[in-house]
Enzyme design. Structure first.
Site, PDB file in Angstrom:
ATOM      1  N   GLN A 101     -18.338  -5.810  -1.123  1.00 42.59           N
ATOM      2  CA  GLN A 101     -17.473  -6.613  -1.987  1.00 42.59           C
ATOM      3  C   GLN A 101     -17.039  -7.918  -1.331  1.00 42.59           C
ATOM      4  O   GLN A 101     -16.217  -8.649  -1.886  1.00 42.59           O
ATOM      5  CB  GLN A 101     -16.268  -5.806  -2.475  1.00 42.59           C
ATOM      6  CG  GLN A 101     -15.230  -5.486  -1.431  1.00 42.59           C
ATOM      7  CD  GLN A 101     -14.225  -4.489  -1.961  1.00 42.59           C
ATOM      8  OE1 GLN A 101     -14.549  -3.332  -2.218  1.00 42.59           O
ATOM      9  NE2 GLN A 101     -12.992  -4.921  -2.155  1.00 42.59           N
ATOM     10  N   HIS A 152       0.841  -1.205   0.000  1.00 42.60           N
ATOM     11  CA  HIS A 152       0.000   0.000   0.000  1.00 42.60           C
ATOM     12  C   HIS A 152       0.878   1.259   0.000  1.00 42.60           C
ATOM     13  O   HIS A 152       0.598   2.230  -0.709  1.00 42.60           O
ATOM     14  CB  HIS A 152      -0.880   0.046   1.252  1.00 42.60           C
ATOM     15  CG  HIS A 152      -1.896  -1.053   1.362  1.00 42.60           C
ATOM     16  ND1 HIS A 152      -1.839  -2.013   2.326  1.00 42.60           N
ATOM     17  CD2 HIS A 152      -3.007  -1.320   0.625  1.00 42.60           C
ATOM     18  CE1 HIS A 152      -2.882  -2.829   2.205  1.00 42.60           C
ATOM     19  NE2 HIS A 152      -3.608  -2.439   1.177  1.00 42.60           N
ATOM     20  N   LYS A 185      -1.193  -6.396  -7.982  1.00 40.08           N
ATOM     21  CA  LYS A 185      -1.486  -7.572  -7.148  1.00 40.08           C
ATOM     22  C   LYS A 185      -2.927  -8.044  -7.395  1.00 40.08           C
ATOM     23  O   LYS A 185      -3.199  -9.236  -7.448  1.00 40.08           O
ATOM     24  CB  LYS A 185      -1.272  -7.187  -5.684  1.00 40.08           C
ATOM     25  CG  LYS A 185      -2.044  -7.971  -4.670  1.00 40.08           C
ATOM     26  CD  LYS A 185      -1.320  -9.193  -4.259  1.00 40.08           C
ATOM     27  CE  LYS A 185      -2.052 -10.036  -3.227  1.00 40.08           C
ATOM     28  NZ  LYS A 185      -3.186  -9.459  -2.569  1.00 40.08           N
ATOM     29  N   SER A 225      -0.032  -8.808   1.569  1.00 40.43           N
ATOM     30  CA  SER A 225      -1.480  -8.743   1.631  1.00 40.43           C
ATOM     31  C   SER A 225      -1.879  -8.500   3.078  1.00 40.43           C
ATOM     32  O   SER A 225      -1.250  -9.033   3.994  1.00 40.43           O
ATOM     33  CB  SER A 225      -2.085 -10.071   1.151  1.00 40.43           C
ATOM     34  OG  SER A 225      -3.452 -10.152   1.525  1.00 40.43           O
TER      35      SER A 225
HETATM   36  P1  AMP Z   1      -6.664  -3.603  -0.461  1.00 40.35           P
HETATM   37  O1  AMP Z   1      -6.408  -2.817   0.784  1.00 40.35           O
HETATM   38  O2  AMP Z   1      -6.278  -5.031  -0.361  1.00 40.35           O
HETATM   39  O3  AMP Z   1      -8.030  -3.377  -1.029  1.00 40.35           O
HETATM   40  O4  AMP Z   1      -5.658  -3.024  -1.546  1.00 40.35           O
HETATM   41  C1  AMP Z   1      -5.645  -1.646  -1.848  1.00 40.35           C
HETATM   42  C2  AMP Z   1      -4.771  -1.412  -3.037  1.00 40.35           C
HETATM   43  O5  AMP Z   1      -3.445  -1.855  -2.731  1.00 40.35           O
HETATM   44  C3  AMP Z   1      -5.214  -2.202  -4.262  1.00 40.35           C
HETATM   45  O6  AMP Z   1      -5.038  -1.381  -5.416  1.00 40.35           O
HETATM   46  C4  AMP Z   1      -4.264  -3.366  -4.274  1.00 40.35           C
HETATM   47  O7  AMP Z   1      -4.042  -3.887  -5.558  1.00 40.35           O
HETATM   48  C5  AMP Z   1      -3.015  -2.740  -3.724  1.00 40.35           C
HETATM   49  N1  AMP Z   1      -2.131  -3.753  -3.145  1.00 40.35           N
HETATM   50  C6  AMP Z   1      -2.441  -4.676  -2.211  1.00 40.35           C
HETATM   51  N2  AMP Z   1      -1.375  -5.473  -1.963  1.00 40.35           N
HETATM   52  C7  AMP Z   1      -0.385  -5.048  -2.771  1.00 40.35           C
HETATM   53  C8  AMP Z   1       0.966  -5.472  -3.003  1.00 40.35           C
HETATM   54  N3  AMP Z   1       1.504  -6.495  -2.337  1.00 40.35           N
HETATM   55  N4  AMP Z   1       1.695  -4.798  -3.904  1.00 40.35           N
HETATM   56  C9  AMP Z   1       1.154  -3.755  -4.593  1.00 40.35           C
HETATM   57  N5  AMP Z   1      -0.097  -3.311  -4.430  1.00 40.35           N
HETATM   58  C10 AMP Z   1      -0.861  -3.938  -3.531  1.00 40.35           C
END
Ligand code: AMP
Length: 305
Positions: A61, A37, A152, A188
């Site tokens: 979602q 992030h 990702k 993640s």
């Molecule tokens: P999330 O909080 O999981 O909804 O992710 C928020 C944003 O961060 C989304 O655009 C994801 O694709 C991105 N993201 C999550 N994990 C990663 C990672 N390991 N590397 C790059 N971007 C990430």
């Protein structure tokens, strides 16, 4: 970091920035922030001078109630991490409550067809309707010049690109590479839920992708065309040997359309290899690589060596 929790205050902050001629870049997240992030937030700072990070665990979602309930939340830790980004520290962190975002049950939803038929769209019913609707709401609330998404979540990135194009939304979509742990596991928020065994088992996903990339490289080295079946076979074989994971899907698709790949592609063709698996029983992880995208291949090979 200025924390904003209501839509009204957010709109005022956004208006102020626009009047001041600022270039706003939005980074939508669900919080429990990690380096992946933070890399998105740094990219946002390179492309604008008014970064808005949203932190919202969007209930619409989630297809499984347990997953929503167990999703990690750590707003204090998130604010601290964002505050330590120096010049990349966001101007605004928008962290609304569910009632702020959905004052009443919505009757309207944004649905992207076709791109959502496979992968996570197939195994998580309604997931991408929730994502597409939420992203549309955020883009309208923040009215950014650009928004950053991670590779990702490759299918999500393609869905967002398409909805922005189809609905003529005036925003540039920026893609950021996947950030990985030292052993290759894609970062993640859900990794926080893994115990030591689960964390070990999680390596199987990126290792399967590695096997797919190496198979493609072998074919290129021998001067042949690219066989989607060989790439899929190599990744499947690696995954089958793994312990402690339950595979949700392993698919090899065309990266733009997210449709089935032909048996043969030109040597320089591109294939999305995408994997999802349950680790430690209930934690669902995803990962992907685009074979034929040299930078993506290199990054994955370097991180999984
Ligand atoms: P999330 O909080 O999981 O909804 O992710 C928020 C944003 O961060 C989304 O655009 C994801 O694709 C991105 N993201 C999550 N994990 C990663 C990672 N390991 N590397 C790059 N971007 C990430």
């Amino acid at each position: 970091v200025r924390q904003v929790s209501t839509v009204a205050v957010l709109r005022a902050a956004v208006h102020e920035a626009r009047v001041a001629g600022r270039h706003t870049v939005l980074v939508p997240t669900m919080g429990a922030l990690h380096e992946g992030h933070l890399a998105l937030v740094r990219l946002a700072a390179e492309h604008g001078d008014h970064t808005v990070v949203s932190i919202f665990v969007n209930p619409t979602q989630f297809d499984r109630r347990e997953d929503l309930a167990a999703y990690p939340r750590d707003l204090d830790g998130d604010l601290e991490a964002l505050g330590e980004l120096g010049s990349a520290t966001p101007a605004v962190v928008f962290a609304p409550t569910v009632a702020d975002i959905y004052p009443r049950p919505p009757l309207t939803s944004v649905r992207v067809e076709d791109l959502t038929d496979r992968l996570c769209g197939a195994t998580r019913p309604g997931h991408f309707d929730g994502v597409a609707t939420m992203v549309t709401k955020l883009l309208h609330l923040v009215q950014p010049d650009a928004a950053v998404f991670g590779r990702k979540d490759f299918q999500q990135l393609q869905v967002v690109r398409r909805l922005v194009a189809d609905l003529d939304l005036p925003v540039a979509i920026l893609a950021a590479p996947t950030v990985r742990e030292a052993d290759g596991v894609a970062m993640s928020s859900r990794n926080r839920r893994l115990d030591e065994d689960g964390r070990q088992a999680a390596r199987a996903l990126s290792q399967a992708l590695r096997a797919g990339v190496l198979a493609a490289r072998d074919q290129r080295a021998s001067g042949g065309r690219l066989s989607s079946v060989a790439v899929q076979g190599a990744a499947e074989e690696a995954l089958a040997a793994a312990e402690g994971i339950e595979v949700d899907y392993l698919e090899v698709l065309l990266p733009e359309e997210l449709s089935p790949a032909p048996r043969w592609l030109p040597a320089d063709g591109q294939l999305l290899v995408a994997v999802a698996a349950y680790v430690g029983g209930e934690v669902r992880l995803i990962d992907n690589v685009v074979v034929g995208d040299q930078e993506d291949e290199e990054r994955l090979l370097a991180a999984t060596a």
